[in-house]
Design a protein around this motif. Structure first.
Motif, PDB file in Angstrom:
ATOM      1  N   LEU A 135      70.727  43.574  58.114  1.00 10.66           N
ATOM      2  CA  LEU A 135      71.446  42.766  59.106  1.00 10.66           C
ATOM      3  C   LEU A 135      70.565  42.563  60.340  1.00 10.66           C
ATOM      4  O   LEU A 135      70.433  41.448  60.854  1.00 10.66           O
ATOM      5  N   TYR A 136      69.918  43.635  60.792  1.00  8.08           N
ATOM      6  CA  TYR A 136      69.073  43.524  61.994  1.00  8.08           C
ATOM      7  C   TYR A 136      67.796  42.732  61.727  1.00  8.08           C
ATOM      8  O   TYR A 136      67.279  42.059  62.632  1.00  8.08           O
ATOM      9  N   LYS A 137      67.279  42.780  60.500  1.00 12.99           N
ATOM     10  CA  LYS A 137      66.130  41.922  60.144  1.00 12.99           C
ATOM     11  C   LYS A 137      66.530  40.457  60.279  1.00 12.99           C
ATOM     12  O   LYS A 137      65.742  39.622  60.732  1.00 12.99           O
ATOM     13  N   GLY A 138      67.764  40.145  59.845  1.00  8.33           N
ATOM     14  CA  GLY A 138      68.267  38.773  60.003  1.00  8.33           C
ATOM     15  C   GLY A 138      68.438  38.415  61.466  1.00  8.33           C
ATOM     16  O   GLY A 138      68.015  37.336  61.914  1.00  8.33           O
ATOM     17  N   ILE A 139      69.047  39.323  62.229  1.00 11.07           N
ATOM     18  CA  ILE A 139      69.323  39.046  63.651  1.00 11.07           C
ATOM     19  C   ILE A 139      68.024  38.818  64.427  1.00 11.07           C
ATOM     20  O   ILE A 139      67.966  37.970  65.320  1.00 11.07           O
ATOM     21  N   GLU A 140      66.965  39.540  64.057  1.00 12.50           N
ATOM     22  CA  GLU A 140      65.665  39.353  64.725  1.00 12.50           C
ATOM     23  C   GLU A 140      65.166  37.911  64.640  1.00 12.50           C
ATOM     24  O   GLU A 140      64.354  37.479  65.454  1.00 12.50           O
ATOM     25  N   GLN A 141      65.641  37.202  63.610  1.00 15.43           N
ATOM     26  CA  GLN A 141      65.188  35.810  63.422  1.00 15.43           C
ATOM     27  C   GLN A 141      66.015  34.813  64.217  1.00 15.43           C
ATOM     28  O   GLN A 141      65.761  33.604  64.169  1.00 15.43           O
ATOM     29  N   VAL A 142      67.042  35.306  64.906  1.00 14.67           N
ATOM     30  CA  VAL A 142      67.925  34.418  65.676  1.00 14.67           C
ATOM     31  C   VAL A 142      67.244  34.064  66.995  1.00 14.67           C
ATOM     32  O   VAL A 142      67.435  34.718  68.007  1.00 14.67           O
ATOM     33  N   ARG A 143      66.363  33.070  66.939  1.00 14.16           N
ATOM     34  CA  ARG A 143      65.706  32.580  68.144  1.00 14.16           C
ATOM     35  C   ARG A 143      65.633  31.060  68.076  1.00 14.16           C
ATOM     36  O   ARG A 143      65.537  30.483  67.000  1.00 14.16           O
ATOM     37  N   GLU A 144      65.647  30.453  69.252  1.00 13.58           N
ATOM     38  CA  GLU A 144      65.576  29.004  69.340  1.00 13.58           C
ATOM     39  C   GLU A 144      64.355  28.506  68.588  1.00 13.58           C
ATOM     40  O   GLU A 144      63.270  29.086  68.709  1.00 13.58           O
TER      41      GLU A 144
END
Ligand code: MG
Length: 253
Positions: A135-144
């Motif tokens: 889940l956190y690997k995915g969240i790390e990709q949440v960037r503009e």
């Protein structure tokens, strides 16, 4: 609320409400985790959720959604997601996924955790750890200006590098005025595909990870999703806003 293609961009006022929703939900799920002990039925967990939602002045997002009978989804061991609360007793060594959605001032927040009941096997603990970290690997990709599928790819790559499988039949989703908004967020796929992430998008990211094969089936109750091979499955979810400063986890515990 503006939109880019069909993905809504939340205004600052909408984000303020979503932040509140996320904060309330994180308190509720933290308290609910304490109710997950051996000898409790999943129906009792649901009743505890209902009491807490009433106490915090929010409503259950899942109750009545397409006819779902519970306040929350409680999925045990081989159950992947959408477990209907009922007479199943939690016992030592089980893993239990708790998926909770609420509505606060007409806005939705959605989160899920999987916890062990008492002592669980080392292999089950590894399944929980890998799913949480995915889940956190995915969240790390949440960037503009990242692509949506950068989230998907990061999750799949991490899970498969640990020799577990990622569920394909169910995906994450945009969230806001509705529980399920665009875009769909698969937990698998090649990177650099799909729409670009923009400030104001709010995403519910939710990897479901199986110890065995990725395939699932739905039980005759029409809801409960189980692994096809009967092996255990874990699920973690956060509601996350895309901001200029990177990901903001609205449901952080
Ligand atoms: Mg969700």
């Amino acid at each position: 609320m503006k939109a880019t293609n069909s993905i809504s961009l939340k205004t600052q006022e909408e984000l303020r409400i979503l932040r509140e929703a996320g904060r309330i939900l994180s308190v509720i799920i933290k308290e609910l985790k304490c109710s997950l002990t051996a000898g409790v039925t999943t129906k009792e967990v649901d009743a505890a959720a209902e009491r807490l939602m009433k106490e915090y002045g929010v409503t259950a997002a899942f109750k009545g959604y397409r006819g779902f009978p519970g306040c929350v989804c409680v999925s045990v061991n081989e159950e992947v997601v959408h477990g209907i609360p009922g007479s199943r007793l939690l016992k030592e060594g089980d893993i239990v996924s708790l998926d909770v959605g609420i509505v606060h001032n007409d806005y939705y927040a959605d989160t899920a955790v999987t916890v062990g009941i008492g002592n669980i096997s080392a292999e089950l603990q590894r399944l929980l750890d890998v799913t949480y970290q995915a889940l956190y690997k995915g969240i790390e990709q949440v960037r503009e200006d990242n692509h949506l599928s950068d989230i998907s790819h990061a999750i799949q790559e991490f899970v498969e590098s640990h020799h577990f499988s990622i569920v394909r039949d169910f995906v994450g989703h945009g969230i806001g005025r509705r529980l399920h908004e665009d875009p769909e967020i698969p937990n698998y796929g090649p990177p650099h595909n799909g729409p670009l992430l923009k400030e104001g998008m709010v995403l519910a990211i939710e990897p479901m990870v199986n110890a065995g094969v990725w395939q699932t089936r739905i039980l005759e109750d029409g809801w409960t999703v189980v692994t096809q091979d009967g092996k255990p499955s874990a699920h973690f979810e956060h509601t996350v806003a895309v901001t200029a400063r990177g990901p903001e986890i609205l449901t952080r515990i």
